[in-house]
Write an enzyme that holds these catalytic residues in place. Structure first.
Site, PDB file in Angstrom:
ATOM      1  NE  ARG A  36      -0.750  -0.435   4.889  1.00 18.39           N
ATOM      2  CZ  ARG A  36      -0.774   0.569   5.747  1.00 18.39           C
ATOM      3  NH1 ARG A  36      -1.410   1.685   5.445  1.00 18.39           N
ATOM      4  NH2 ARG A  36      -0.170   0.477   6.903  1.00 18.39           N
ATOM      5  CG  ASN A  46       5.377  -1.401   0.580  1.00 23.65           C
ATOM      6  OD1 ASN A  46       6.022  -2.262   1.163  1.00 23.65           O
ATOM      7  ND2 ASN A  46       4.153  -1.037   0.966  1.00 23.65           N
ATOM      8  NE  ARG A  95      -3.632  -3.195  -1.360  1.00 22.03           N
ATOM      9  CZ  ARG A  95      -2.875  -3.273  -0.261  1.00 22.03           C
ATOM     10  NH1 ARG A  95      -3.324  -2.850   0.909  1.00 22.03           N
ATOM     11  NH2 ARG A  95      -1.685  -3.794  -0.314  1.00 22.03           N
ATOM     12  CB  SER A 104      -6.517  -2.663   5.756  1.00 24.68           C
ATOM     13  OG  SER A 104      -7.245  -1.509   5.488  1.00 24.68           O
ATOM     14  CB  SER A 106      -1.823  -9.237   5.386  1.00 26.56           C
ATOM     15  OG  SER A 106      -0.736  -8.416   5.681  1.00 26.56           O
ATOM     16  CD  GLN A 127       4.252  -9.677   5.778  1.00 26.23           C
ATOM     17  OE1 GLN A 127       3.113  -9.271   5.977  1.00 26.23           O
ATOM     18  NE2 GLN A 127       5.149  -9.732   6.741  1.00 26.23           N
ATOM     19  NE  ARG A 185      22.212 -17.545  31.785  1.00 25.72           N
ATOM     20  CZ  ARG A 185      21.404 -16.645  31.249  1.00 25.72           C
ATOM     21  NH1 ARG A 185      20.255 -16.357  31.813  1.00 25.72           N
ATOM     22  NH2 ARG A 185      21.745 -16.040  30.135  1.00 25.72           N
TER      23      ARG A 185
HETATM   24  C1  NCC Z   1       0.402 -11.733   6.956  1.00 21.30           C
HETATM   25  C2  NCC Z   1       0.380 -10.738   8.091  1.00 21.30           C
HETATM   26  O1  NCC Z   1      -0.381 -10.877   9.010  1.00 21.30           O
HETATM   27  N1  NCC Z   1       1.217  -9.703   7.989  1.00 21.30           N
HETATM   28  C3  NCC Z   1       1.284  -8.652   9.022  1.00 21.30           C
HETATM   29  C4  NCC Z   1       2.730  -8.563   9.496  1.00 21.30           C
HETATM   30  C5  NCC Z   1       3.211  -9.857  10.166  1.00 21.30           C
HETATM   31  O2  NCC Z   1       2.378 -10.174  11.261  1.00 21.30           O
HETATM   32  C6  NCC Z   1       4.634  -9.632  10.678  1.00 21.30           C
HETATM   33  O3  NCC Z   1       5.447  -9.276   9.581  1.00 21.30           O
HETATM   34  C7  NCC Z   1       5.168 -10.921  11.330  1.00 21.30           C
HETATM   35  O4  NCC Z   1       6.495 -10.746  11.679  1.00 21.30           O
HETATM   36  O5  NCC Z   1       2.817  -7.511  10.463  1.00 21.30           O
HETATM   37  C8  NCC Z   1       2.450  -6.201   9.967  1.00 21.30           C
HETATM   38  O6  NCC Z   1       3.425  -5.879   8.966  1.00 21.30           O
HETATM   39  P1  NCC Z   1       3.594  -4.543   8.104  1.00 21.30           P
HETATM   40  O7  NCC Z   1       2.615  -3.518   8.514  1.00 21.30           O
HETATM   41  O8  NCC Z   1       5.053  -4.173   8.086  1.00 21.30           O
HETATM   42  O9  NCC Z   1       3.189  -5.067   6.643  1.00 21.30           O
HETATM   43  C9  NCC Z   1       4.005  -5.948   5.895  1.00 21.30           C
HETATM   44  C10 NCC Z   1       3.926  -5.522   4.406  1.00 21.30           C
HETATM   45  O10 NCC Z   1       2.573  -5.688   3.940  1.00 21.30           O
HETATM   46  C11 NCC Z   1       2.055  -4.442   3.460  1.00 21.30           C
HETATM   47  N2  NCC Z   1       0.629  -4.360   3.819  1.00 21.30           N
HETATM   48  C12 NCC Z   1       0.191  -4.790   5.037  1.00 21.30           C
HETATM   49  C13 NCC Z   1      -1.165  -4.713   5.330  1.00 21.30           C
HETATM   50  C14 NCC Z   1      -2.040  -4.201   4.367  1.00 21.30           C
HETATM   51  N3  NCC Z   1      -3.355  -4.106   4.594  1.00 21.30           N
HETATM   52  N4  NCC Z   1      -1.577  -3.783   3.192  1.00 21.30           N
HETATM   53  C15 NCC Z   1      -0.263  -3.844   2.899  1.00 21.30           C
HETATM   54  O11 NCC Z   1       0.151  -3.433   1.806  1.00 21.30           O
HETATM   55  C16 NCC Z   1       2.925  -3.361   4.098  1.00 21.30           C
HETATM   56  O12 NCC Z   1       2.967  -2.183   3.321  1.00 21.30           O
HETATM   57  C17 NCC Z   1       4.277  -4.056   4.167  1.00 21.30           C
HETATM   58  O13 NCC Z   1       4.979  -3.991   2.933  1.00 21.30           O
HETATM   59  C18 NCC Z   1       2.596  -5.213  11.147  1.00 21.30           C
HETATM   60  O14 NCC Z   1       3.719  -5.153  11.655  1.00 21.30           O
HETATM   61  O15 NCC Z   1       1.638  -4.522  11.495  1.00 21.30           O
HETATM   62  C19 NCC Z   1       1.047  -6.174   9.393  1.00 21.30           C
HETATM   63  C20 NCC Z   1       0.852  -7.303   8.383  1.00 21.30           C
HETATM   64  O16 NCC Z   1      -0.479  -7.375   7.966  1.00 21.30           O
END
Ligand code: NCC
Length: 420
Positions: A36, A46, A95, A104, A106, A127, A185
């Site tokens: 996004r 991105n 989208r 929002s 993923s 990702q 440990r």
């Molecule tokens: C599959 C999933 O649940 N991904 C989530 C991940 C995941 O849980 C972690 O990476 C685990 O280590 O976490 C998040 O990860 P983050 O916010 O960095 O998003 C990862 C990549 O996906 C794009 N994205 C995310 C959600 C969305 N609705 N649209 C998107 O385009 C972002 O731009 C970015 O390139 C978080 O930190 O909040 C949010 C992400 O939604």
């Protein structure tokens, strides 16, 4: 590498039908990179350049080169991201704003994508925030889905970290160990560590996703190598990811060769492009000592550096710079000249590096084994290169490119690759 985790039928959220009857058409596996435009920390994260490559470019390259996907997509709400995605050869799903908000998930964006793409049976949500991905990782996961019948597979990394419970006022005033015995440990080598989801990718079959899960059914993890496991979460992760990707990232299908010749455009690369003209028609050019150092370091390591220019440029001025580089000026077709040099030196294109900033450099940038464009190079040149410098032309771009070449050459040498 990959080890299956427990089948979720013994406690997991969803159980699905076993996959893949013989005679059924092969599953359509689509790679989907969510990108996004808005981001909480780094603006337009991105497509921000990471080691000279837009962030999504790293994973798109790995996805496309893996050859396991019937289609490779970027889901975005932003024009610039769409452009970059297409440059890398991905398809674009525009989208809705509904699934592009800060709130929002993923999963929301993936479900929307599936609503528009009936042909897709399996989503590989990759990702962009984990840019050290390699095609071999994806090949192995695709096999787990297609041949081993898993409904979902996600990436993990092994960590040796001791966890402690949180102290909360009025709830728990002391901490207790979560995964260790303080009296005993374990040393790193005596403990297998624990597996952590690292956010690199989530593969899942359509029925599972439609039920609201990315992980479920017959589930497995894929353990990534620790050095490939990079997660850009907060701003301070960026420079670390940059170093990581330079050392361990995937640089494309073509095997790198040792560079023997660097060709550098004079105006706008060696110099800033500014020319001071005096009343007696003398030109004064300026260059950066950092770039002179870069050239000297390259020469020391056996890389010949040559200069090229479309314009006239006094040979006296060039020799006054004391760079020790041969130069060809008034060049109408740069490609012809570099071809001539390359053949004279008995080199293949992979052994040629090229730094250029203009439309006239595009062909050479495309052919060279390693190429770079200064941060202020023209858009056509930037499109044609694998590395966009942080420095401008005449302001350290050669020095920066030299460092990039040295790093990649270390990779070549450590891989023990032979010259052509
Ligand atoms: C599959 C999933 O649940 N991904 C989530 C991940 C995941 O849980 C972690 O990476 C685990 O280590 O976490 C998040 O990860 P983050 O916010 O960095 O998003 C990862 C990549 O996906 C794009 N994205 C995310 C959600 C969305 N609705 N649209 C998107 O385009 C972002 O731009 C970015 O390139 C978080 O930190 O909040 C949010 C992400 O939604």
């Amino acid at each position: 590498m990959a080890a299956p985790a427990a089948d979720s039928s013994s406690g997991g959220p969803v159980a699905l039908q076993p996959a893949g009857d013989a005679g059924r058409p092969p599953l359509h596996m689509a790679a989907l990179v969510l990108a996004r435009g808005g981001s909480k920390g780094i603006p337009l994260k991105n497509i921000k350049l990471l080691a000279g490559v837009p962030l999504i470019g790293w994973v798109l390259r790995a996805a496309l080169d893996s050859g396991v996907f019937q289609s490779v997509w970027v889901s975005t709400d932003h024009d610039e991201i769409e452009k970059v995605a297409k440059q890398f050869g991905a398809k674009v799903h525009r989208r809705s704003s509904e699934v592009s908000k800060d709130s929002s998930t993923s999963l929301d964006a993936i479900v929307e994508f599936l609503q528009y793409h009936d042909e897709v049976d399996v989503i590989g949500n990759i990702q962009a925030t984990s840019p050290c991905l390699h095609p071999t990782d994806l090949t192995r996961v695709a096999k787990m889905i297609r041949e081993d019948g898993f409904d979902s597979v996600f990436s993990v990394v092994r960590r040796h970290q001791f966890r402690w419970s949180e102290i909360k006022k009025g709830v728990s005033e002391v901490t207790v160990p979560q995964n260790l015995n303080p009296a005993k440990r374990p040393r790193r080598q005596d403990w297998d560590g624990e597996l952590y989801e690292n956010g690199s990718f989530y593969f899942a079959k359509r029925p599972l996703i439609e039920k609201g899960y990315l992980q479920g059914g017959k589930m497995a993890y894929y353990e990534m190598r620790a050095e490939h496991s990079v997660d850009i979460d907060v701003d301070i992760d960026w420079p670390i990811a940059e170093q990581r990707v330079l050392r361990y990232g995937y640089f494309g299908k073509e095997a790198l060769k040792e560079v023997k010749l660097l060709v550098c455009t004079i105006d706008g690369c060696l110099t800033t492009g500014h020319i001071y003209v005096s009343g007696d028609e003398k030109e004064i050019l300026s260059y950066d000592v950092r770039d002179a150092t870069g050239i000297r370091l390259l020469q020391k390591r056996g890389v010949e550096v040559r200069l090229i220019s479309e314009r006239d440029c006094s040979s006296k001025t060039l020799s006054a710079m004391k760079l020790g580089c041969a130069a060809e000026i008034n060049v109408a077709d740069k490609l012809l000249v570099v071809e001539k040099w390359r053949k004279e030196m008995g080199l293949c294109w992979k052994e040629v590096a090229y730094l250029g900033n203009e439309e006239s450099d595009v062909e050479c940038l495309k052919k060279a084994g390693m190429s770079a464009v200064p941060a202020d190079g023209c858009p056509a040149a930037q499109k044609a290169t694998g590395y966009i410098c942080k420095c401008n032309g005449g302001r350290g771009a050669i020095r920066e490119f030299a460092e990039h070449i040295f790093l990649l050459m270390e990779k070549v040498n450590s891989a023990g690759k032979k010259l052509c």
